[in-house]
Design an enzyme around this catalytic site. Sequence first.
Site, PDB file in Angstrom:
ATOM      1  N   SER A 256      49.158  42.721  33.829  1.00 60.84           N
ATOM      2  CA  SER A 256      48.624  41.604  33.064  1.00 60.84           C
ATOM      3  C   SER A 256      47.140  41.454  33.340  1.00 60.84           C
ATOM      4  CB  SER A 256      49.344  40.315  33.449  1.00 60.84           C
ATOM      5  OG  SER A 256      48.833  39.828  34.675  1.00 60.84           O
ATOM      6  N   LYS A 257      46.531  40.572  32.582  1.00 60.68           N
ATOM      7  CA  LYS A 257      45.080  40.383  32.702  1.00 60.68           C
ATOM      8  C   LYS A 257      44.678  39.957  34.105  1.00 60.68           C
ATOM      9  CE  LYS A 257      44.753  39.116  27.944  1.00 60.68           C
ATOM     10  NZ  LYS A 257      45.435  38.049  27.342  1.00 60.68           N
ATOM     11  N   ARG A 258      45.632  39.412  34.823  1.00 55.89           N
ATOM     12  CA  ARG A 258      45.332  38.983  36.183  1.00 55.89           C
ATOM     13  C   ARG A 258      44.996  40.173  37.069  1.00 55.89           C
ATOM     14  NH1 ARG A 258      47.935  34.172  36.443  1.00 55.89           N
ATOM     15  NH2 ARG A 258      49.985  35.033  36.025  1.00 55.89           N
ATOM     16  N   ASP A 259      45.610  41.310  36.789  1.00 57.65           N
ATOM     17  CA  ASP A 259      45.451  42.477  37.644  1.00 57.65           C
ATOM     18  C   ASP A 259      44.159  43.243  37.376  1.00 57.65           C
ATOM     19  OD1 ASP A 259      48.205  42.329  38.772  1.00 57.65           O
ATOM     20  OD2 ASP A 259      48.713  42.606  36.666  1.00 57.65           O
TER      21      ASP A 259
END
Length: 518
Positions: A256-259
């Site tokens: 996800s964009k978090r990673d």
Amino acid sequence: MSAPVTPRLRFAPSPTGPLHIGGARTAIYNWAAARALGGRFLLRIEDTDQARSTKASLENILESFRWLGLDWDEGPEHGGDFGPYFQSERLDIYARYGARLLASGHAYECFCTSEEVEAGREALKAAGRSPMYDRRCRDLSDAQREELRGSGRVASLRFRMPLDEDLTVHDLGKGQVVVNLREVDDWVMVRAGGMPLYNFACVVDDLEMGITHVVRGEEHFVNGVKQLVMFRALGQPAPQYAHIPLILGKDGKKLSKRDASTAVLDYRDHGYSADAVFNYIALLGWSFSGDQDLFTRDEMVARFAIPDIGKSGAKFDEEKLQWMAGEYVRRAAIDDLVAWTKPFVLAAGAVPESAYASHPDLLRNLVRCNQERIRLFPELPPKLGYYFTDPEPDDAARKNLAKFPDAPQWLAAYAELLGDSAIPPSYPKDRGDADRVAVLPTDRNASLPDRSAVPFLLPAHLEEDARALADRLGIKFGNLVHPLRAALTGTDKGPGLFDIVYLLGRERCLARLSASSR
RNA sequence: GGCCCGUUCGUCUAGAGGCCUAGGAUACAUGGUUCUCAUCCAUGCGACACGGGUUCAAAUCCCGUACGGGCUACCA
């Protein structure tokens, strides 16, 4: 004997967002398989969800493909004999198949509202069973249907799944899997409004377009089961499916964009080499060989086979991607590297734009001198600025300047030496053949060329002279070099110092030396 | 919850019964080369999830457990 079938593979994105890393990997595997099999690779746009599809997403997907070097034989902008390649333009085809399946009894009209279906699901869940559609419209009589229709209800179309059957699926990714069809819903083929849904349109298109193999993420496994049964209902062979694990983030969950950045083009914008990104993504779940990580697209095609795709999820490791980006920078042809880095260099204002046209060989040398010092393109501009603009010394440079009280005299002596030496003039002057004669960085193992054979002293000559000067001054070579580097570049690291002197040229060197020895 | 899939160094992986005292890459550490940095080279660190089987022999086959993931939409 039946005629040989041309392998045909597709990537079928829905244009509801930018192409992300996972989609790119799926695309790469389908592309590579098509090429490896000597088949065709097509792009089909699944835009049946009108509410979420956008033109910008489509553009992003096509641009991502171009950037990654994925060419498609049929699809948007390329045409083909199996079009149209946008599902929104194939509605009449779906209608035909819908009517056919309805007539054969493989599909039935469902008059339930979403709320009713949801309520049924909740009830099953409360009873401890799998939440699914309760199939209340499955066996409606003609009279009942007319009555429902008369009451103003609009029908959706559902697929009549077998109620109790163990279906053995032969998946190229997962192997043989037995699925109890009672676990699978009577899925909706066509919305109440008439728009086809994914599984239905996908089967129609894969059939009509002659798709032979489908590689996709394992989140589609159950869809694959539904599709298999629909192909059977149509009396047609299904493509070979390969469901492969997802790409995971650091936390082991779906990336996800978090990673990390998940959009492919973010990597372009951040200055990653496209070849590196392609190579790295391909490696997430597939390996070229036991001992080689770097390979070209052609090499991949020569070895790729769908069954070799890994069975377990791979975590996206940005550190290794960066290493790989650096490898591709180091191996790049100089003109490519100059071109790739140019937008970043200009955006940072590190080099005057006109220099690219007026001093191409100087630019080549500047980039080449830093080729093994950068991994991402934006790392280059800070290393180029001091060739064109007088630098402000950083802390390390200041320290090197202040370390020896006699340094100003040494620098003055060096300035005097340079003043008497034949070195190229500084940009923006015409440097003549200087940057063509000397292909930098200087090879330390090469033998020293004859001074009389070149128009200007080469970096190796400059070093020889500087060593002699250090001897005369009675100091260690390093004691001369460190303050000199600080005065000339404003920092304590960088390419070989005499390559820098050569590239900086006479006027800039002398000006900076006199400023520092004052 | 139900169904399905997976599990080799921190990470990506090689490995398809003996070639494995498990190989490569990355990351990390140390040393070497060098005017610095980087590159490069060398060395080191570091894994077969666990428990049962099968077999003369298992990382490789089978079963169970644990853990992880996916699916469970009138999204794709």
